[in-house]
Design a protein around this motif. Structure first.
Motif, short mmCIF file in Angstrom:
data_model
loop_
_atom_site.label_atom_id
_atom_site.label_comp_id
_atom_site.label_asym_id
_atom_site.label_seq_id
_atom_site.Cartn_x
_atom_site.Cartn_y
_atom_site.Cartn_z
N VAL A 146 0.00 -9.77 -0.05
CA VAL A 146 -0.76 -9.25 -1.19
C VAL A 146 -1.58 -10.35 -1.85
O VAL A 146 -2.73 -10.13 -2.24
N GLU A 147 -1.03 -11.55 -1.93
CA GLU A 147 -1.76 -12.66 -2.56
C GLU A 147 -3.06 -12.99 -1.82
O GLU A 147 -3.96 -13.59 -2.40
N ASP A 148 -3.17 -12.56 -0.56
CA ASP A 148 -4.39 -12.81 0.21
C ASP A 148 -5.56 -11.93 -0.23
O ASP A 148 -6.71 -12.24 0.06
N ILE A 149 -5.25 -10.82 -0.90
CA ILE A 149 -6.33 -9.88 -1.29
C ILE A 149 -6.38 -9.60 -2.79
O ILE A 149 -7.27 -8.88 -3.24
N THR A 200 -9.23 -0.44 -4.02
CA THR A 200 -10.46 -1.02 -3.51
C THR A 200 -10.18 -2.30 -2.73
O THR A 200 -10.79 -2.54 -1.68
N ASP A 201 -9.25 -3.11 -3.22
CA ASP A 201 -8.89 -4.34 -2.50
C ASP A 201 -8.34 -4.02 -1.12
O ASP A 201 -8.68 -4.68 -0.13
N PHE A 202 -7.49 -3.00 -1.03
CA PHE A 202 -6.93 -2.61 0.26
C PHE A 202 -8.05 -2.16 1.20
O PHE A 202 -8.11 -2.56 2.35
N VAL A 233 -0.15 5.39 -8.06
CA VAL A 233 -0.94 4.52 -8.92
C VAL A 233 -2.09 3.94 -8.12
O VAL A 233 -2.05 3.88 -6.89
N GLY A 234 -3.12 3.48 -8.81
CA GLY A 234 -4.29 2.91 -8.16
C GLY A 234 -4.33 1.40 -8.19
O GLY A 234 -5.26 0.79 -7.67
N ALA A 276 0.84 -1.21 0.00
CA ALA A 276 0.00 0.00 0.00
C ALA A 276 0.87 1.25 0.00
O ALA A 276 0.58 2.22 -0.71
N LYS A 277 1.94 1.24 0.78
CA LYS A 277 2.86 2.38 0.80
C LYS A 277 3.53 2.56 -0.56
O LYS A 277 3.64 3.67 -1.07
#
Length: 139
Positions: free
Chosen positions: A78-81, A60-62, A42-43, A34-35
């Motif tokens: 990251v692979e979890d979301i 949106t995933d975050f 970027v989105g 996220a950072k």
């Protein structure tokens, strides 16, 4: 009646995509990703494993998945979301076709490829820019 010459050629996805592609490893923790996304302005990030795209993670995933699942951003990956599999479209496709493709698949980001290689990302925001600029329209 004279046939009017088309003023603009068909606009291609490659003319509106965001490039270069910004990637993150699937095992990166959510907080660091996220950072990184914030720092890169970027989105979305293309999620890679062994150098190959396996998913995409977006703002949106975050916002939705981390909180909804009660995940800890400093330990969850990251692979979890991420959203997987990755939807893609060729860079030479028409923007209008990309819009239809994204609507049909109910996605807000699509990976753009050229000869099978990832070269960019097209987002709903990019489509808004296209449709809000009347001189870009060819229909």
């Amino acid at each position: 009646m004279k046939k009017r010459k088309q003023e603009n050629p068909i606009e291609e996805v490659g003319d509106y995509m965001n490039a270069p592609v910004v990637t993150v490893d699937a095992t990166q923790n959510i907080q660091a990703a996220a950072k990184f996304m914030h720092d890169q302005h970027v989105g979305s990030l293309i999620v890679q494993q062994a150098g190959k795209p396996i998913g995409i993670v977006t703002e949106t995933d975050f916002a939705r998945k981390v909180i909804a699942k009660g995940l800890k951003p400093d330990t969850a990956k990251v692979e979890d979301i991420m959203t997987s599999p990755v939807h893609s479209i060729d860079c030479h496709e028409a923007v209008l076709d990309a819009n239809k493709f994204m609507a049909k698949n109910k996605i807000r980001h699509v990976v753009v490829t050229d000869k099978g290689e990832v070269v960019g990302v097209l987002s709903v925001r990019d489509l808004v820019h296209y449709f809000s600029n009347p001189r870009m329209r060819t229909f």
